[in-house]
Design a protein around this motif. Structure first.
Motif, PDB file in Angstrom:
ATOM      1  N   TYR A   1       0.871  -1.164   0.000  1.00 45.31           N
ATOM      2  CA  TYR A   1       0.000   0.000   0.000  1.00 45.31           C
ATOM      3  C   TYR A   1       0.915   1.223   0.000  1.00 45.31           C
TER       4      TYR A   1
ATOM      5  N   THR B   1      -9.859  -9.219   1.676  1.00 48.38           N
ATOM      6  CA  THR B   1      -9.855  -8.206   0.617  1.00 48.38           C
ATOM      7  C   THR B   1      -8.696  -7.248   0.839  1.00 48.38           C
ATOM      8  N   VAL B   2      -8.362  -6.519  -0.196  1.00 49.50           N
ATOM      9  CA  VAL B   2      -7.307  -5.512  -0.087  1.00 49.50           C
ATOM     10  C   VAL B   2      -7.707  -4.477   0.972  1.00 49.50           C
ATOM     11  N   MET B   3      -8.989  -4.128   1.035  1.00 53.19           N
ATOM     12  CA  MET B   3      -9.482  -3.195   2.056  1.00 53.19           C
ATOM     13  C   MET B   3      -9.272  -3.743   3.463  1.00 53.19           C
TER      14      MET B   3
ATOM     15  N   ILE C   1      -7.261   4.356   3.861  1.00 55.00           N
ATOM     16  CA  ILE C   1      -8.430   3.512   3.597  1.00 55.00           C
ATOM     17  C   ILE C   1      -9.356   3.690   4.792  1.00 55.00           C
TER      18      ILE C   1
ATOM     19  N   CYS D   1     -12.919   3.394   0.369  1.00 54.41           N
ATOM     20  CA  CYS D   1     -11.793   2.460   0.283  1.00 54.41           C
ATOM     21  C   CYS D   1     -11.174   2.515  -1.110  1.00 54.41           C
TER      22      CYS D   1
ATOM     23  N   CYS E   1      -8.908   3.093  -4.209  1.00 57.58           N
ATOM     24  CA  CYS E   1      -7.460   2.998  -4.412  1.00 57.58           C
ATOM     25  C   CYS E   1      -7.176   2.976  -5.907  1.00 57.58           C
TER      26      CYS E   1
ATOM     27  N   VAL F   1      -4.961   0.898  -8.567  1.00 62.57           N
ATOM     28  CA  VAL F   1      -4.172  -0.311  -8.783  1.00 62.57           C
ATOM     29  C   VAL F   1      -2.964   0.073  -9.636  1.00 62.57           C
TER      30      VAL F   1
ATOM     31  N   ARG G   1     -10.114   1.406  -8.301  1.00 67.74           N
ATOM     32  CA  ARG G   1     -10.921   0.281  -7.810  1.00 67.74           C
ATOM     33  C   ARG G   1     -11.326   0.598  -6.381  1.00 67.74           C
TER      34      ARG G   1
ATOM     35  N   SER H   1     -11.158  -0.995  -2.911  1.00 70.89           N
ATOM     36  CA  SER H   1     -10.335  -2.082  -2.370  1.00 70.89           C
ATOM     37  C   SER H   1     -11.167  -3.163  -1.700  1.00 70.89           C
TER      38      SER H   1
ATOM     39  N   VAL I   1      -0.940  -1.155  -4.570  1.00 76.16           N
ATOM     40  CA  VAL I   1      -2.038  -0.202  -4.708  1.00 76.16           C
ATOM     41  C   VAL I   1      -1.586   1.140  -4.156  1.00 76.16           C
TER      42      VAL I   1
END
Length: 106
Positions: free
Chosen positions: A6, A23-25, A36, A49, A51, A53, A83, A85, A99
């Motif tokens: 991140y 999840t990325v979040m 985030i 959230c 971001c 990519v 996206r 996240s 990200v």
């Protein structure tokens, strides 16, 4: 598990190991990464959230769905690589994902 980096708007980098199926979040929130906010907890109803990519990962992550795209258009600085996240599930194939976080989620 996948390592996800991140990068905050000021260039600060955080590389974390995030569980598959998460999840990325969730990886950011669970590790207190600033940038985030995730006000809705991943319900895709707030876009806090958001971001970007990294260009090298856009094809691997894939495009947003229609509803996600609508939410992204509500952000202050949408880009082609934007996206939410919360909508990026972590899998082994995302090991090394990068990200970038926007300056503000509002």
């Amino acid at each position: 598990m996948a390592y996800i980096t991140y990068i905050q708007h000021d260039g600060t980098r955080h590389t974390l190991q995030v569980e598959n199926g998460s999840t990325v979040m969730r990886g950011a929130v669970d590790n207190l990464i600033e940038g985030i906010v995730a006000e809705c907890g991943g319900a895709m109803s707030c876009a806090t959230c958001h971001c970007y990519v990294d260009q090298d990962w856009v094809n691997e992550v894939g495009p947003p769905g229609d509803i996600e795209r609508e939410m992204i258009n509500c952000t202050s600085e949408p880009r082609p690589n934007s996206r939410l996240s919360c909508q990026i599930p972590v899998t082994e194939s995302l090991d090394g994902l990068i990200v970038h976080l926007p300056e503000s989620q509002y």
